[in-house]
Design a protein around this motif. Sequence first.
Motif, PDB file in Angstrom:
ATOM      1  N   ASP A 421       0.851  -1.189   0.000  1.00 48.59           N
ATOM      2  CA  ASP A 421       0.000   0.000   0.000  1.00 48.59           C
ATOM      3  C   ASP A 421       0.891   1.245   0.000  1.00 48.59           C
ATOM      4  OD1 ASP A 421      -1.817   1.994   0.358  1.00 48.59           O
ATOM      5  OD2 ASP A 421      -2.549   1.323   2.316  1.00 48.59           O
ATOM      6  N   THR A 422       0.937   1.944  -1.120  1.00 49.08           N
ATOM      7  CA  THR A 422       1.815   3.105  -1.256  1.00 49.08           C
ATOM      8  C   THR A 422       1.030   4.427  -1.250  1.00 49.08           C
ATOM      9  OG1 THR A 422       1.767   2.860  -3.665  1.00 49.08           O
ATOM     10  CG2 THR A 422       3.602   1.826  -2.485  1.00 49.08           C
ATOM     11  N   ARG A 423      -0.152   4.415  -0.670  1.00 50.20           N
ATOM     12  CA  ARG A 423      -0.912   5.656  -0.566  1.00 50.20           C
ATOM     13  C   ARG A 423      -0.105   6.708   0.212  1.00 50.20           C
ATOM     14  NH1 ARG A 423      -6.171   3.922   2.385  1.00 50.20           N
ATOM     15  NH2 ARG A 423      -4.607   2.595   3.391  1.00 50.20           N
ATOM     16  N   GLY A 424      -0.037   7.906  -0.342  1.00 53.77           N
ATOM     17  CA  GLY A 424       0.689   8.985   0.313  1.00 53.77           C
ATOM     18  C   GLY A 424       2.191   8.895   0.182  1.00 53.77           C
ATOM     19  N   ILE A 425       2.682   7.918  -0.584  1.00 50.29           N
ATOM     20  CA  ILE A 425       4.123   7.733  -0.763  1.00 50.29           C
ATOM     21  C   ILE A 425       4.491   8.130  -2.191  1.00 50.29           C
ATOM     22  CG2 ILE A 425       5.969   6.013  -0.903  1.00 50.29           C
ATOM     23  CD1 ILE A 425       4.525   4.494   1.331  1.00 50.29           C
ATOM     24  N   THR A 426       5.477   9.004  -2.333  1.00 49.16           N
ATOM     25  CA  THR A 426       5.915   9.444  -3.653  1.00 49.16           C
ATOM     26  C   THR A 426       6.887   8.417  -4.228  1.00 49.16           C
ATOM     27  OG1 THR A 426       5.759  11.724  -2.862  1.00 49.16           O
ATOM     28  CG2 THR A 426       6.874  11.366  -4.958  1.00 49.16           C
ATOM     29  N   VAL A 427       6.641   8.020  -5.478  1.00 51.27           N
ATOM     30  CA  VAL A 427       7.477   7.023  -6.148  1.00 51.27           C
ATOM     31  C   VAL A 427       8.324   7.716  -7.211  1.00 51.27           C
ATOM     32  CG1 VAL A 427       7.503   4.881  -7.488  1.00 51.27           C
ATOM     33  CG2 VAL A 427       5.747   5.242  -5.726  1.00 51.27           C
ATOM     34  N   PHE A 428       9.611   7.388  -7.244  1.00 53.13           N
ATOM     35  CA  PHE A 428      10.568   8.013  -8.164  1.00 53.13           C
ATOM     36  C   PHE A 428      11.170   6.959  -9.091  1.00 53.13           C
ATOM     37  CE2 PHE A 428      10.261  10.655  -4.467  1.00 53.13           C
ATOM     38  CZ  PHE A 428      10.341  11.953  -4.943  1.00 53.13           C
ATOM     39  N   ASP A 429      11.696   7.452 -10.226  1.00 54.89           N
ATOM     40  CA  ASP A 429      12.345   6.539 -11.168  1.00 54.89           C
ATOM     41  C   ASP A 429      13.852   6.469 -10.961  1.00 54.89           C
ATOM     42  OD1 ASP A 429      13.051   9.030 -12.053  1.00 54.89           O
ATOM     43  OD2 ASP A 429      12.339   8.778 -14.105  1.00 54.89           O
ATOM     44  N   SER A 430      14.405   7.349 -10.120  1.00 52.95           N
ATOM     45  CA  SER A 430      15.845   7.299  -9.851  1.00 52.95           C
ATOM     46  C   SER A 430      16.095   7.674  -8.404  1.00 52.95           C
ATOM     47  CB  SER A 430      16.613   8.249 -10.774  1.00 52.95           C
ATOM     48  OG  SER A 430      16.472   9.590 -10.348  1.00 52.95           O
ATOM     49  N   ARG A 431      17.190   7.144  -7.861  1.00 55.85           N
ATOM     50  CA  ARG A 431      17.526   7.431  -6.477  1.00 55.85           C
ATOM     51  C   ARG A 431      17.945   8.889  -6.305  1.00 55.85           C
ATOM     52  NH1 ARG A 431      20.773   2.960  -4.108  1.00 55.85           N
ATOM     53  NH2 ARG A 431      22.778   3.976  -4.381  1.00 55.85           N
ATOM     54  N   ASP A 432      18.652   9.429  -7.287  1.00 53.46           N
ATOM     55  CA  ASP A 432      19.106  10.804  -7.144  1.00 53.46           C
ATOM     56  C   ASP A 432      17.922  11.764  -7.038  1.00 53.46           C
ATOM     57  OD1 ASP A 432      21.330  12.806  -7.213  1.00 53.46           O
ATOM     58  OD2 ASP A 432      20.222  13.467  -8.994  1.00 53.46           O
ATOM     59  N   ARG A 433      16.899  11.542  -7.843  1.00 51.31           N
ATOM     60  CA  ARG A 433      15.721  12.415  -7.770  1.00 51.31           C
ATOM     61  C   ARG A 433      15.040  12.275  -6.400  1.00 51.31           C
ATOM     62  NH1 ARG A 433      14.117  14.874 -12.394  1.00 51.31           N
ATOM     63  NH2 ARG A 433      15.062  14.152 -14.346  1.00 51.31           N
TER      64      ARG A 433
END
Length: 601
Positions: A421-433
């Motif tokens: 459950d990733t509600r409220g969690i921002t998902v990124f495509d790179s670790r640096d970002r």
Amino acid sequence: MESPVLSYLRKVHAELAELRDGTPYSVGPSSADLNPADFGIALATVDGHVYEVGTTRKQFSLQSISKPLSYGFAIAELGMDAVDAHVDVEPSGDPFNEISSNPETGRPANAMINAGAIAVASLIKGSGGRTPIQRIEHTYSEFAARRLRSDGREYRAERARSDRNHGLAYLLSAAGVVEGDPTRALETYLRQCAVQVDCRDLAMIAATLASGGTNPVTGTEVLPYEAVERVLSVMMTSGMYDDAGDWATSVGLPAKSGVGGGIIAVLPGQVGLAVYSPPLDKHGNSVRGAAACRRISSDLQMHFVRSARQGRSAIRSIRTIDQEPSNIRRTEAAADVLQEQSERALVLELAGDLFFAGTETVVRELTSRAPEIDVVVIDVRDVDEVGDAGIRMINAVFQDFRENGREILLVDPDDVLGGVDTRGITVFDSRDRAIAECEHRLLERYGGPEAMPRAVPVVDSPVLAPLDRADAEALASHMNPRHYDDGDVIRRVGQRFGGVFFILSGTISIVASHTDGTRFRLRTLGAGMTFGELALGEDDRQETTAKAEGPVEVMVLTADEIEALEERDPALAVQLWRALSRDAYMRVDRLSRANAARIRD
């Protein structure tokens, strides 16, 4: 926050405490202190962490759980062949006190039944001024990481009720299986059964077996791996007596029970599980203990077929934000804030499988640091597989973080954690970002306007801080203003040195290329920062591309203006180059310190 592992064990304990079946073993003085309601569960990882709920510190007799320990001790001391000559490795399918032996050789079927354990006890001799039981106590103590001793009153009570075991000892002696005096062999066996332990001790014993014979707390090698391999194999096939077949299929863990109320179960490479509850079933196994093992094995997917891979920690690296900064060049004020608040943000890189053991290390790390954490970056791109138990544990941690105002930034472009459950969690495509966003949130929370300026005039640029105000204003008078829109390329790879660009407002990405031609963001620059001067380091040519992210305002001290300045006002030109060199040195120094921290980590 409380670990989801401990919360889960509390739930299992509360539910299974309602079981009222079974009858406690009533031989020996400790039976007077027996409480059928006593119930403890302890789970120890192969790095020595112990979770425990219920009655885990009450002493009781080791009883038959001593059998695999002495079996391993004998193998380690005498070798496999010597022990095999006295006891077999076949499941008997009989109760623990059955007279079970090979009709041709006289050898007991295995070391987990009484006959086999007596045969093994006869092989353990005194040495170095210590009696057999003293040597056994020493070995058991190394398993448990604390001093264990046999209780003389328990031993004498057991000896008074051991006519059947006396008979077994003499039959084995007649067959040439027991070496020396059969009564001495029986005494050694009964004394080892009377060793006093608690549930936590059993968990540590099981964890030592799980870690290949090395105690996870002390680092002492109690048994060589070959001996552990044999011990666990026989525990799997015979440790639960005439219930062993059902146990192997439904629980799938090498295990050993004792009529004292204890059970140990081992998931090799991952965890040791121990349960204490006195009421026994018809097989001589703890009713609640067996139920707990079944439940935990099922819920946490601990059956050996599911958990065949080594249970290494899923944490490849864990660092504070100062040890792994983003590629964004920060102002000195911002860098100071991030340094001061570095312990409030973590960067976790995970790898391998997120089954129970691997996930447990992750949630333990997060829960132990939770009170001090504001933001955590979790990179799961190198995770191979996620089990149901892992998903439940991660969900519990994520929920707690959400409820307590802590933020999770997830690097998961391939949706590895699809069931979480990733509600409220921002998902990124790179670790640096993700790290850049982590820094941004820390600066928003703890930094003032000087740490995150929207606009910085040239004269207030941190790069020019070593200059006095008049010199900074003089330099600014030689610069030209320029405006760029989102996506505009400001400088391109291969262009000759075009001057030094002072960013007044907006954001600029510096993009580089891998050897295979793929492009990546090298760093991000904001107001108060400069770029372009590094083109002087490689044949006066630009090695990267500078690109506007949104509207950007800059002031440019062009190459022609620098050349003219060196002729008209060489002292000011020296001041400029000194300031640029100082800024470059500070950036290199900050990067070196971050790299050094990573190496230490």
